[in-house]
Design a protein around this motif. Structure first.
Motif, PDB file in Angstrom:
ATOM      1  N   TRP B 232       0.819  -1.208   0.000  1.00 33.50           N
ATOM      2  CA  TRP B 232       0.000   0.000   0.000  1.00 33.50           C
ATOM      3  C   TRP B 232       0.858   1.265   0.000  1.00 33.50           C
ATOM      4  N   GLY B 233       2.025   1.183   0.558  1.00 33.95           N
ATOM      5  CA  GLY B 233       2.930   2.331   0.604  1.00 33.95           C
ATOM      6  C   GLY B 233       3.455   2.722  -0.767  1.00 33.95           C
ATOM      7  N   ARG B 234       3.315   1.823  -1.736  1.00 36.67           N
ATOM      8  CA  ARG B 234       3.756   2.162  -3.101  1.00 36.67           C
ATOM      9  C   ARG B 234       2.674   2.904  -3.882  1.00 36.67           C
ATOM     10  N   VAL B 235       1.532   3.136  -3.233  1.00 42.82           N
ATOM     11  CA  VAL B 235       0.430   3.847  -3.888  1.00 42.82           C
ATOM     12  C   VAL B 235       0.268   5.212  -3.230  1.00 42.82           C
ATOM     13  N   ARG B 236       0.118   6.220  -4.047  1.00 40.40           N
ATOM     14  CA  ARG B 236      -0.139   7.571  -3.535  1.00 40.40           C
ATOM     15  C   ARG B 236      -1.429   8.070  -4.189  1.00 40.40           C
ATOM     16  N   VAL B 237      -2.374   8.500  -3.385  1.00 38.43           N
ATOM     17  CA  VAL B 237      -3.648   8.977  -3.918  1.00 38.43           C
ATOM     18  C   VAL B 237      -3.796  10.468  -3.634  1.00 38.43           C
ATOM     19  N   ILE B 238      -4.123  11.200  -4.688  1.00 37.40           N
ATOM     20  CA  ILE B 238      -4.325  12.648  -4.564  1.00 37.40           C
ATOM     21  C   ILE B 238      -5.769  12.963  -4.933  1.00 37.40           C
ATOM     22  N   LYS B 239      -6.409  13.756  -4.090  1.00 32.35           N
ATOM     23  CA  LYS B 239      -7.796  14.160  -4.363  1.00 32.35           C
ATOM     24  C   LYS B 239      -7.849  15.657  -4.592  1.00 32.35           C
ATOM     25  N   PRO B 240      -8.120  16.095  -5.821  1.00 30.03           N
ATOM     26  CA  PRO B 240      -8.302  17.533  -6.051  1.00 30.03           C
ATOM     27  C   PRO B 240      -9.742  17.909  -5.695  1.00 30.03           C
ATOM     28  N   CYS B 241     -10.268  18.961  -6.263  1.00 31.85           N
ATOM     29  CA  CYS B 241     -11.643  19.367  -6.024  1.00 31.85           C
ATOM     30  C   CYS B 241     -12.591  18.262  -6.514  1.00 31.85           C
TER      31      CYS B 241
END
Lengths: 159, 759
Positions: B232-241
């Protein structure tokens, strides 16, 4: 496909850009001119998120072939208000809580402005009619209609 | 209170009115590739042959991936917190792409191309042959002996559950009358204005970065990790608007596929934005649920025994699955009292779009059944329907025997009294004469209750981080998610309140990034003002404590006698001691003891308060056309203390609008022979427009919830829960006809009025 040169006025400035015959105006605005304030919620003229003003009329830019904008005057959300300045309808949207997720907001503001450009004394029925093509799933439209009414009043006071 | 309780302007208002708020599809990344999904054109079956060679050969196509090219394991998609106990984990029944087709539009292959048009053209070059089975579109068809199993080994049952409290036989023996009835609700779609979309790329260190429109960034990270089979540490999730979610983005929908595809194309960015038509069928819908109710009542109106059985239609994949109807069974139990109660529910697979979370999570469904049933009982017993409900409500002090949660504030009786006054219930009832014309008016009401978060069924955890800047303003980071409901604004108000600074000195970082933002499970279950709000309050209190201690060092005044007001440190009499900015600056640059004021707090909740409310509606029914006009509608809420009245009203307006759509217009329709969706677009699926919306009257009864950060309880989902039964009860009042099925659209009303001889 062979591209053509589209010339039109965008937010008061002359623009010349190469477009393909199959391009819709919304895609030219968003992808080529990077004016992403105009949103795309369906691409079929059903939701109104892509509403812009073309020659004084509110239109769904997803239904306008780009070449149809030749020589037209186009206004988008980026052209409303100005640096450090807001259009009255932008002010009332903010003050009266007419915004939630914001995805319909640019289209709502453009439909509202097109109405207010024609009359600063709209009836509530005229406001409903002007906004009937713009879907909002968050607000139930109540505060949006109030904001348009309040913006009209502001504009009348300034006249 | 200086900031809490005020109608503070949204912190994102300027960006949103200027078109400067960036949603996933507004973000430019160079060399972006476009993804299109090849979807099934049957609802139930198996791919016999798939030929993608012509698509692969099309210039501009980078890769075509099919079910043969993706990992073989299955993963869950529901936006629940991870549970370490395998028995309580979500059903893992998805693969990235499939040859076993389970709904019309199921995902068989994906094209990655240089642009969208090329990807669309490539889809048309894919040839497929299916082995077809009869589509299963009803619970009866799913459960019949010998039915084709949509998922092997399940008998088409996702789960069953039941509970019983009290001595059923003994309770029922005390009843003077027993009432039984059936109700059913329709499949509807959240229709957030922004379609589902995400893009993904790999960074230089080989991590997979996913930028997505989600309500649950941290959960999304875990699910993407599970789907790809990577840490899971190899995944990065970004949430914009986020352009609205309403529950369908409390699910992981497009993210695993784009995350996988970027690994296939060497880490190049790939983007998938669903069309509206795809969002309707390939994201999530609200469960249609069928209810049977049985209630034993004494002559005086005291309920002695209640029973409900429910069958919930889930579609081709489990998503949130049985949790939805279990929630129906829970709130069914919470609202009214009795000697004994029974509940049994089954959730079944069908060949329809996957049902998941949608605003209210099973409660709009159950409140339609429950409060229509209550109305019918009151009328049959010739009891005042308001008195009948009031007599049987659970009271403050009620402790749920299964969950162990206790009600410490309950303003529902006051809500009912307020709604009654607002709509002039008694006056209108008294003035009402026998109606005989083609247009008839009626009054109706309905109640609901709801929780704030999911404790004790799930983990309730939220993080907040505050750093005070040199000028005394603060940076506030929360793991909680803004999706339109206004959470960023109320968190800013909360931090300002506790810190004694104006709201404009709180700089909230709205974008979520799992690399940076504190851990929080996200926006769902109307949990954030309650759970995440407490994290904000605790973090702000810690900062304040550090500021006052430092000021104590600077001035020699005891920190205990200091406070902060209007960005000044003040003494116990309120006299100004020093500007906050001076303390903050010294905290950064004092040569002897510099230590900027920071706080990083996790709140783990072990309480769960009930919020309450009701809808009062007056309608005019046109018998000749079957059209229902809502003349007046009021939603009265006990959501505890209201943090921002303007935002709360907005939640009520939107929720009532969605509730009216549920009552009168909305339903997804499928061809009974093929399972093909017939109205998966915004023209044929009837959403409320400005022209359809009546005046909506929001009102509040502000109780003070002692377990909450600022007396507040849940607010986001509740407004959608009671409009449909209130409208149904008003139609009954107007016409004498009981509509036990949603939606109550002109077609259905007209047919019924004809059958009843009213026209």
């Amino acid at each position: 496909m062979s591209s053509k040169i589209l010339k039109f006025t965008l937010n008061g400035e002359p623009v010349e850009i190469a477009v393909s015959p199959e391009d819709m105006l919304v895609d030219v605005l968003r992808d080529k001119l990077e004016l992403t304030g105009t949103k795309k919620g369906c691409g079929k003229g059903e939701c109104g998120a892509c509403t812009i003003i073309m020659d004084g009329e509110a239109v769904n830019s997803c239904l306008v072939p780009a070449m149809k904008a030749m020589s037209a005057s186009v206004e988008t959300i980026e052209g409303i208000g100005g640096p450090g300045k807001f259009h009255p309808v932008q002010e009332t949207f903010m003050d009266l809580g007419a915004i939630q997720c914001g995805f319909c907001t640019p289209g709502m503001i453009m439909s509202s402005k097109a109405l207010l450009d024609k009359t600063t004394s709209p009836t509530s029925q005229e406001i409903k009619k002007a906004l009937a093509g713009n879907i909002c799933r968050c607000t139930g439209y109540v505060k949006i209609e109030e904001a348009v009414m309040a913006a009209a009043e502001k504009m009348r006071e300034k006249q | 209170m200086q900031s809490v309780g005020k109608s503070v302007r949204r912190v994102d208002a300027v960006a949103k009115v200027r078109g400067m708020a960036d949603y996933v599809d507004d973000i430019f990344v160079k060399d972006m590739l476009q993804v299109k999904v090849f979807r099934s054109t049957i609802a139930n079956g198996r791919v016999k042959k798939l030929d993608v060679s012509r698509a692969r050969a099309l210039p501009g196509v980078v890769v075509v991936v099919t079910y043969e090219d993706v990992p073989k394991h299955t993963f869950p998609t529901a936006g629940h917190p991870y549970n370490k106990d395998p028995k309580h984990q979500d059903v893992a029944d998805r693969r990235l792409l499939t040859d076993r087709v389970r709904f019309f539009g199921d995902e068989i292959a994906a094209v990655v191309a240089v642009d969208e048009l090329t990807a669309v053209k490539a889809l048309r070059l894919i040839d497929v042959e299916y082995e077809q089975y009869e589509p299963i579109l009803t619970a009866e068809a799913a459960l019949i002996d010998g039915a084709v199993e949509i998922h092997e080994g399940t008998k088409n049952i996702i789960a069953r559950s039941e509970y019983q409290l009290g001595d059923w036989e003994e309770a029922l023996a005390q009843a003077d009358e027993i009432f039984e009835d059936e109700f059913s609700t329709s499949t509807v779609q959240p229709c957030a204005l922004e379609n589902h979309g995400a893009y993904a790329y790999m960074d230089a260190s080989g991590r997979v970065v996913v930028c997505t429109s989600t309500q649950i960034p941290h959960i999304c990270r875990r699910v993407v990790g599970q789907a790809l089979g990577i840490p899971w540490g190899r995944v990065r999730v970004i949430k914009p608007c986020v352009g609205g979610g309403f529950g369908s983005k409390q699910d992981v929908v497009v993210e695993p596929l784009v995350a996988f595809l970027t690994t296939v194309v060497g880490g190049r960015p790939v983007k998938l934005v669903l069309t509206r038509e795809e969002t309707f069928i390939a994201s999530r819908v609200r469960h249609a649920i069928q209810f049977k109710l049985k209630t034993g009542v004494k002559k005086d109106g005291a309920i002695v025994a209640r029973q409900m059985t429910a069958v919930s239609l889930n579609g081709g994949y489990a998503s949130h699955g049985h949790a939805i109807v279990d929630n129906s069974g829970e709130k069914y139990r919470h609202l009214y009292d009795q000697l004994a109660i029974k509940f049994a529910a089954t959730t079944v697979y069908t060949n329809m779009p996957a049902a998941g979370a949608m605003r209210g999570y099973g409660i709009p469904q159950v409140m339609f059944a429950l409060d229509c049933h209550m109305e019918d009982i009151a009328r049959a017993l010739r009891l005042d329907p308001l008195d009948f409900r009031l007599k049987n409500l659970n009271k403050t002090g009620y402790t749920d025997p299964i969950l162990g949660i206790t009600v410490r504030s309950n303003g529902l009786p006051e809500c009912i009294a307020k709604g009654r006054r607002l709509i002039r219930w008694d006056e209108k009832k008294a003035a009402r004469r026998q109606q005989s014309g083609p247009k008839r008016r009626g009054l109706g009401m309905a109640c609901f209750c709801y929780t704030a978060g999911t404790y004790p069924l799930n983990l309730e955890i939220a993080g907040a981080r505050i750093v005070m800047n040199q000028d005394g303003s603060v940076q506030l980071q929360v793991g909680a998610v803004e999706m339109g409901q206004g959470s960023d604004t109320v968190f800013s108000q909360m931090a300002a309140e506790t810190l004694g600074i104006p709201v404009d000195m709180v700089h909230l970082i709205s974008e979520q990034d799992t690399e940076i933002t504190p851990f929080d499970t996200g926006a769902y279950a109307s949990r954030q003002t309650y759970i995440s709000g407490m994290a904000v309050k605790k973090a702000a209190a810690e900062i304040k404590d550090k500021v006052l201690r430092h000021c104590g060092l600077m001035t020699g005044i005891s920190p205990q006698s200091l406070d902060i007001a209007d960005a000044w440190v003040v003494d116990h009499k309120g006299a100004r001691v020093m500007p906050l900015a001076e303390v903050a600056l010294d905290g950064y640059y004092n040569l002897a003891c510099a230590a900027p004021f920071t706080a990083d707090v996790t709140n783990s909740a072990t309480t769960n308060p009930l919020s309450y409310g009701c809808t009062f509606a007056e309608v005019e029914v046109d018998l000749a056309t079957g059209k229902v006009k809502v003349l007046e509608i009021y939603n009265v809420h006990d959501s505890g203390k209201i943090i921002n009245p303007q935002l709360a009203e907005g939640q009520v307006h939107g929720g009532v609008s969605m509730g009216l759509g549920y009552a009168l217009y909305e339903q997804m329709i499928f061809d009974p022979a093929t399972g093909e969706p017939l109205n998966n677009n915004l023209l044929d699926y009837k959403l409320m427009t400005a022209a359809d919306t009546p005046e909506i009257g929001p009102a509040f009864v502000e109780t003070d919830e002692p377990t909450a950060p600022y007396g507040n309880k849940s607010m986001g989902e509740p407004p959608v829960m009671s409009p449909a039964p209130a409208v149904r009860n008003a139609i009954l009042d107007a016409t004498g006809v009981k509509f036990n099925q949603l939606p109550m659209n002109p077609h259905r009303l007209f047919e019924r009025f004809k059958a009843e001889g009213l026209i």
